[in-house]
Design an enzyme around this catalytic site. Structure first.
Site, PDB file in Angstrom:
ATOM      1  N   ASN A  28       0.865  -1.141  -0.028  1.00  0.00           N
ATOM      2  CA  ASN A  28       0.128   0.008   0.064  1.00  0.00           C
ATOM      3  C   ASN A  28       0.899   1.287  -0.039  1.00  0.00           C
ATOM      4  OD1 ASN A  28      -2.806   1.302   0.376  1.00  0.00           O
ATOM      5  ND2 ASN A  28      -1.556   2.012   2.301  1.00  0.00           N
ATOM      6  N   GLU A  29       0.540   2.217  -0.986  1.00  0.00           N
ATOM      7  CA  GLU A  29       1.316   3.297  -0.863  1.00  0.00           C
ATOM      8  C   GLU A  29       2.683   3.171  -0.674  1.00  0.00           C
ATOM      9  OE1 GLU A  29      -1.072   6.036   1.502  1.00  0.00           O
ATOM     10  OE2 GLU A  29      -2.713   5.796  -0.092  1.00  0.00           O
TER      11      GLU A  29
END
Length: 413
Positions: A28-29
């Site tokens: 994630n990110e």
């Protein structure tokens, strides 16, 4: 991670089974790892590093569950799309290549990985999009819902997804906004570097959580997602009753799983500043059209003059709507000012509202002007009292927009 996926498959079944995990996100990110996971990843992530880790993890998953879908790289926002938030190796990886932004590089590398391994290691290009548009007050996600200028910015913010003529008030525009509108640019990159890759916006928010403007912006975004073939989209917000009401308008407008059609038909409006519209049918059956139409006017009734081309036998309209009285989808058929004749519909939309019109040859079974639904953040719909059915307010002025629907031009969203 291969042991983890193996455990899931053995416990739940593979991705093709009823209870199996259908897809996996590659972390994630990653451009924010230094900030969100400083103990694990104290240094800023690099472009090549993220690609290498994506390949490795995706291969481990696909080896165990070949049909599971891989989502990546879950970029946090515009700065990550462009140069991976100023990654130290961005200049090196784009050297000599025709990459416009990091997304081009990522797609190209994942395509090369498929050619090397014989398996597709990226099924869905996954990005996050939180509007950077500021209200006239200068704040992003402001809650000045009584201020027309601030509300207007919320209502217009989804246009950054698709409208090349729109320029939001944000740092993105201040720095050039080369890749706005977003969806056409993402599509261009996929088509050039990795055709067949699906598109997902797995976190997004356009604001207005506690006001009808949030319903209108959300309904607009959902229509645009369908129009541009977005495969998956996830609203990410804590308090979302008004936004969830818009989701219910598309997915459960009558409290009985009534939904927007699964095949888009051509639909356009002549004044997107005031009104946007999206239309669909189910499969190839054009006996019924579902039409979502917005009225962005702050305090004026807007007459939607709707023309349907392709057939001439529609004679019934059933209307569900959300307005500023509550975060709920309401059946307003009996209380609406609407006329239909020769496949032309005139519908007076209340200020700050979004409606779904069920247009058919005859009254649709089960649509008897009684279903009313209440929207909650968990996106569940329950019957509610009919005492909240909206009554038309006094009109100070009347605006108008024209909506054209061509039934014969259609495609799967």
């Amino acid at each position: 991670m291969d042991e983890f996926v193996n455990y899931l498959v053995n416990t739940l079944g593979d991705s093709q089974s009823e209870n199996g995990i259908k897809g996996y996100s590659l972390d994630n990110e990653p451009a924010l790892w230094r900030d969100t996971h400083p103990r694990v990843h104290p240094d800023k992530a690099g472009c090549a590093e993220v690609v290498d880790k994506s390949k490795s993890l995706a291969k481990a998953i696909k080896t165990i569950d070949p049909n599971a879908e891989i989502f990546g790289p879950a970029l946090f926002g515009y700065g990550a799309y462009t140069d991976f938030s100023g990654a130290a190796d961005w200049t090196d990886v784009k050297q000599g290549e025709d990459y416009r932004w990091f997304i081009d590089y990522y797609l190209d590398e994942m395509k090369k990985a498929e050619m090397e391994t014989g398996m597709r290691l990226l099924d869905v290009l996954d990005v996050h999009f939180y509007t950077e548009a500021k209200g006239k007050c200068g704040k992003r996600y402001c809650d000045h819902y009584s201020d027309k200028d601030c509300v207007k910015e919320i209502l217009n913010s989804p246009r950054s997804l698709w409208d090349g003529s729109y320029r939001e008030d944000s740092w993105i525009v201040d720095t050039g906004a080369e890749f706005l509108p977003l969806l056409p640019n993402l599509r261009q990159s996929v088509d050039k570097y990795y055709p067949g890759t699906k598109l997902a916006i797995t976190e997004y928010n356009f604001g207005g959580s506690n006001d009808i403007c949030g319903s209108i912006a959300e309904a607009d975004a959902l229509g645009i997602f369908a129009k541009y073939g977005v495969y998956a989209a996830n609203l990410f917000v804590d308090d979302a009753d008004y936004q969830c009401a818009a989701i219910n308008l598309y997915r459960n407008y009558d409290g009985n799983d009534g939904s927007f059609g699964d095949t888009l038909v051509y639909c356009e409006t002549d004044n997107i500043e005031i009104s946007t519209a999206y239309a669909a049918i189910n499969g190839d059956n054009d006996n019924m059209i579902t039409l979502v139409v917005t009225n962005k006017s702050f305090d004026e009734v807007t007459t939607a003059n709707i023309k349907i081309n392709g057939r001439n036998d529609y004679n019934n309209v059933h209307i569900f709507s959300i307005d500023d009285t509550s975060a709920a989808v309401i059946d307003i058929t009996e209380n609406s000012s609407v006329d239909i004749s020769d496949d032309t519909i005139s519908y007076k939309m209340q200020p700050k509202s979004v409606s779904l019109l069920v247009i058919s040859k005859e009254q649709v079974k089960g649509h008897d002007s009684t279903p009313v639904q209440e929207s909650k953040s968990k996106i569940k719909s329950t019957p509610a009292s009919t005492s909240g059915i909206f009554a038309c307010a006094a009109v100070a002025a009347i605006a108008a927009c024209a909506v054209v629907v061509i039934v014969k031009k259609k495609r799967k969203p």
